[in-house]
Design an enzyme around this catalytic site. Structure first.
Site, mmCIF file in Angstrom:
data_model
loop_
_atom_site.group_PDB
_atom_site.id
_atom_site.type_symbol
_atom_site.label_atom_id
_atom_site.label_comp_id
_atom_site.label_asym_id
_atom_site.label_seq_id
_atom_site.Cartn_x
_atom_site.Cartn_y
_atom_site.Cartn_z
ATOM 1 N N ASN A 152 0.864 -1.185 0.000
ATOM 2 C CA ASN A 152 0.000 0.000 0.000
ATOM 3 C C ASN A 152 0.894 1.226 0.000
ATOM 4 O O ASN A 152 1.374 1.674 1.046
ATOM 5 C CB ASN A 152 -0.920 -0.011 1.226
ATOM 6 C CG ASN A 152 -1.922 -1.134 1.160
ATOM 7 O OD1 ASN A 152 -2.890 -1.061 0.388
ATOM 8 N ND2 ASN A 152 -1.684 -2.189 1.928
ATOM 9 N N GLU A 153 1.128 1.737 -1.201
ATOM 10 C CA GLU A 153 2.055 2.853 -1.390
ATOM 11 C C GLU A 153 1.366 4.181 -1.023
ATOM 12 O O GLU A 153 0.146 4.208 -0.807
ATOM 13 C CB GLU A 153 2.509 2.890 -2.861
ATOM 14 C CG GLU A 153 3.226 1.625 -3.344
ATOM 15 C CD GLU A 153 4.657 1.470 -2.794
ATOM 16 O OE1 GLU A 153 5.012 2.124 -1.788
ATOM 17 O OE2 GLU A 153 5.406 0.675 -3.380
ATOM 18 N N PRO A 154 2.148 5.278 -0.932
ATOM 19 C CA PRO A 154 1.541 6.583 -0.629
ATOM 20 C C PRO A 154 0.331 6.852 -1.521
ATOM 21 O O PRO A 154 0.363 6.561 -2.722
ATOM 22 C CB PRO A 154 2.681 7.559 -0.899
ATOM 23 C CG PRO A 154 3.912 6.767 -0.605
ATOM 24 C CD PRO A 154 3.609 5.362 -1.067
#
Ligand code: PGA
Length: 269
Positions: A164-166
């Site tokens: 879950n990236e920025p």
């Protein structure tokens, strides 16, 4: 309450979050392995299944080594354990040496007595149109087993948990995502060049992770100190998805001296 021991310091960061700072990461890994073993044994005694959320990467390797030792030398059985892994690269054959399927076999599953059918890792080799269904089935399986008892997490230098990236939403579920530049750059040495690093992955969502009854996040080394500082001293925000952990009711954060460098200036020792 803060406590000091020769091996670690405990800091009650907030009501919901305990931070444990270890002098040696091996001691931290042994602590985490024992926490998982306790959940497994407790459930075993009650005739129940233990549902564990697993992580990959360099961070949990010591935990898995210790779990293997507990199995081999101390008779810890994994027969009642079901596992769900956080993520898998896309597109990736499960049998590829770089897959997280292979990682889990090499670092844990091939060395313990967990039934193969109890291990759940996302399939990274699906056609695009098959992904949504696969993700929904993965989520349903977790739900049907009563939810994850304890979820292991690393943290990426991008602030990701799972992949879950920025920008990831707090209510996101298991889905296909794009990997950010920091994450892909950090994987260059594993893949022998940026051009070989996958651009996408399928990951448990932020909400899937936060639904776990308990979470243990681990970070080792200097490389992680900046993002650890950002996570625990900044605002809760999608810019650093790991900050969502501060909204969970039961989290432990396991650090070593290097990854917790910022604490030296902030916390009474
Ligand atoms: P690492 O990755 O354990 O290889 O540092 C952690 C993560 O990206 O979550």
């Amino acid at each position: 309450m803060n406590q000091t021991n020769s091996q670690f310091e405990n800091h009650r960061w907030s009501e919901n979050l305990l931070m444990k700072i270890y002098k040696e990461k091996d001691h931290g890994s042994a602590y985490v392995a024992q926490r998982l073993a306790d959940v497994i044994s407790e459930k075993q005694k009650a005739g129940k299944k233990a549902i564990l959320g697993m992580a990959t990467g360099s961070t949990p390797k010591g935990v898995y080594r210790e779990l293997i030792r507990l199995h081999r030398d101390e008779g810890l059985s994994f027969k009642n354990v079901h596992t769900f892994n956080l993520d898998e690269y896309y597109r990736m054959l499960p049998e590829n040496v770089m897959s997280y399927n292979t990682f889990m076999k090499e670092h844990l599953f091939d060395h313990i007595d967990i039934p193969a059918e109890n291990t759940n890792i996302i399939n990274g080799d699906l056609e695009l149109e098959e992904i949504e269904n696969h993700c929904a089935e993965f989520e349903k399986k977790i739900y049907d087993l009563g939810g994850i008892d304890i979820q292991l997490l690393g943290i990426g230098r991008s602030g990701h948990i799972g992949f879950n990236e920025p920008g990831s939403a707090t209510d996101s579920r298991t889905r296909l995502v794009n990997l950010c530049e920091i994450t892909r750059n950090d994987a260059i040495s594993d893949f022998n060049g940026l051009e070989n690093v996958p651009t996408q992955a399928i990951t448990m969502g932020v909400r899937t992770i936060l639904d776990a009854k308990e979470i243990i996040m681990i970070a080792w080394g200097n490389k992680k100190s900046e993002i650890v500082q950002k996570t625990f001293t900044g605002e809760i925000s999608a810019d650093v998805p790991a900050t969502y952990l501060l909204t969970h009711p039961k989290v432990e954060v396991i650090l070593d001296h290097e990854s917790s460098a910022f604490c030296n200036k902030m916390l009474p020792m």
